[in-house]
Design a protein around this motif. Structure first.
Motif, PDB file in Angstrom:
ATOM      1  N   MET A  26      49.620 -64.945  74.128  1.00 57.97           N
ATOM      2  CA  MET A  26      50.963 -64.657  73.642  1.00 57.97           C
ATOM      3  C   MET A  26      51.912 -64.502  74.827  1.00 57.97           C
ATOM      4  SD  MET A  26      52.258 -61.517  71.192  1.00 57.97           S
ATOM      5  CE  MET A  26      51.100 -61.955  69.893  1.00 57.97           C
ATOM      6  N   ASP A  27      53.148 -65.017  74.678  1.00 62.24           N
ATOM      7  CA  ASP A  27      54.160 -64.840  75.717  1.00 62.24           C
ATOM      8  C   ASP A  27      54.557 -63.378  75.816  1.00 62.24           C
ATOM      9  OD1 ASP A  27      54.192 -67.529  76.239  1.00 62.24           O
ATOM     10  OD2 ASP A  27      55.854 -67.955  74.877  1.00 62.24           O
ATOM     11  N   TYR A  28      54.969 -62.962  76.984  1.00 54.87           N
ATOM     12  CA  TYR A  28      55.428 -61.581  77.190  1.00 54.87           C
ATOM     13  C   TYR A  28      56.433 -61.546  78.331  1.00 54.87           C
ATOM     14  CZ  TYR A  28      52.125 -61.602  81.116  1.00 54.87           C
ATOM     15  OH  TYR A  28      51.456 -61.910  82.271  1.00 54.87           O
ATOM     16  N   PRO A  56      54.960 -57.905  74.808  1.00 55.30           N
ATOM     17  CA  PRO A  56      54.642 -59.186  74.171  1.00 55.30           C
ATOM     18  C   PRO A  56      55.758 -59.622  73.225  1.00 55.30           C
ATOM     19  CG  PRO A  56      52.881 -57.556  73.892  1.00 55.30           C
ATOM     20  CD  PRO A  56      54.075 -56.821  74.380  1.00 55.30           C
ATOM     21  N   ALA A 110      49.042 -57.576  77.397  1.00 59.77           N
ATOM     22  CA  ALA A 110      50.253 -58.205  76.851  1.00 59.77           C
ATOM     23  C   ALA A 110      49.951 -59.589  76.293  1.00 59.77           C
ATOM     24  CB  ALA A 110      51.332 -58.279  77.924  1.00 59.77           C
ATOM     25  N   ALA A 111      49.079 -60.323  76.974  1.00 61.17           N
ATOM     26  CA  ALA A 111      48.702 -61.649  76.488  1.00 61.17           C
ATOM     27  C   ALA A 111      47.958 -61.567  75.156  1.00 61.17           C
ATOM     28  CB  ALA A 111      47.835 -62.358  77.526  1.00 61.17           C
ATOM     29  N   GLY A 164      48.913 -59.333  72.890  1.00 64.81           N
ATOM     30  CA  GLY A 164      49.872 -58.767  71.955  1.00 64.81           C
ATOM     31  C   GLY A 164      49.998 -57.254  72.018  1.00 64.81           C
TER      32      GLY A 164
END
Length: 285
Positions: A1-3, A24, A57-58, A60
């Motif tokens: 996931m983008d963060y 995230p 964070a990747a 979520g």
């Protein structure tokens, strides 16, 4: 996931504290407060806390890694891990303020960061979980016993030691003196009367930590390094205490061990395993 990562500046007792919040694109409702152990700052040894925050964070999971007062970029006087409760409360306040969708906080702490988390958690209902890595329960006697049991015993079976001895490259007298000093600390050599010492002594750190953790009603993940004297001292302390054994056997406590890992999980494969264990555990409840 983008963060994304944002700088967070907040106040504690009139001093400015600084941290990095990793956010995230779609944060989970449970975020992590990373509590730094020892005299270091929010990046950590071998970039440990940065790797952790970005790995979570990747997956979520949002997090905040920050500097206590007197450490890193934060202002104020440096303080002992037993008296950083105001710093932790300010960090929880501002983590939740920065992430309105987050409902719960899990504190993740290494070494005396884990110990600080134990002391704090029961007093803040927003904290619903703890991740404790190699908790610091250091006493002079406990450290000495762990050193004898786990370091000296291993050294006796180390072929390199005996090669040095046979080549005359090992200072036997100095080593014997060091061992005797440690043995004295382990078994109380030179102490005053036992009854008087027991009456005057304050409650030991391991006992205070056990009592604090026993008051906490949330979930706990304990992660232990197999090649770390701090971790071994903790395990030995727990093994010698009925209260600690009962606490660690409770259904809300989960445990993972990395047999070859050092104190700070310095290899990337160890850091990645810690990230994955943390993320899996956070999603399991």
């Amino acid at each position: 996931m983008d963060y994304r990562e944002d700088v967070l500046r907040f106040d504690c007792g009139g001093d400015a504290l600084f941290g990095i919040v990793s956010v995230p694109a779609q944060p989970a409702r449970r975020a992590v407060l990373i509590v730094v152990g020892g005299p270091q700052y929010r990046v950590g040894s071998h970039r440990q806390f940065t790797t952790l925050a970005r790995g979570l964070a990747a997956q979520g999971i949002a997090s905040l890694r920050f500097d206590y007062r007197g450490m890193g970029d934060s202002h104020g006087a440096m303080r002992d891990f037993e008296v950083v409760g105001d710093d932790l409360r300010a960090a929880v306040d501002n983590l939740l303020k920065a992430l309105p969708g987050v409902e719960e906080v899990v504190i993740w702490g290494l070494c005396d960061g884990a110990s600080a988390a134990m002391f704090y958690a029961a007093g803040d209902p927003r904290v619903t979980g703890l991740v404790l890595l190699n908790p610091w329960v250091r006493t002079s006697g406990g450290h000495a016993k762990a050193t004898i049991k786990h370091y000296y015993r291993a050294r006796l079976f180390d072929p390199e030691l005996w090669k040095k001895i046979l080549r005359g490259q090992f200072n036997v007298a100095a080593a014997a003196g060091s061992f005797l000093r440690i043995a004295g600390a382990a078994f109380g050599k030179g102490k005053g009367g036992a009854a008087g010492a027991a009456a005057a002594a304050p409650v030991a750190l391991p006992d205070r930590m056990q009592a604090a953790l026993a008051r906490f009603r949330g979930k706990v993940l304990l992660i232990i390094s197999g090649a770390d004297l701090t971790a071994q001292e903790f395990l030995d302390t727990a093994a010698g205490s009925d209260k600690w054994q009962a606490l660690l056997a409770a259904p809300q406590v989960s445990r993972q061990t990395l047999p070859e890992a050092d104190h700070t999980f310095s290899r990337r494969i160890w850091k990645d395993q810690v990230v994955n264990w943390t993320g899996d555990w956070l999603r399991s409840w």
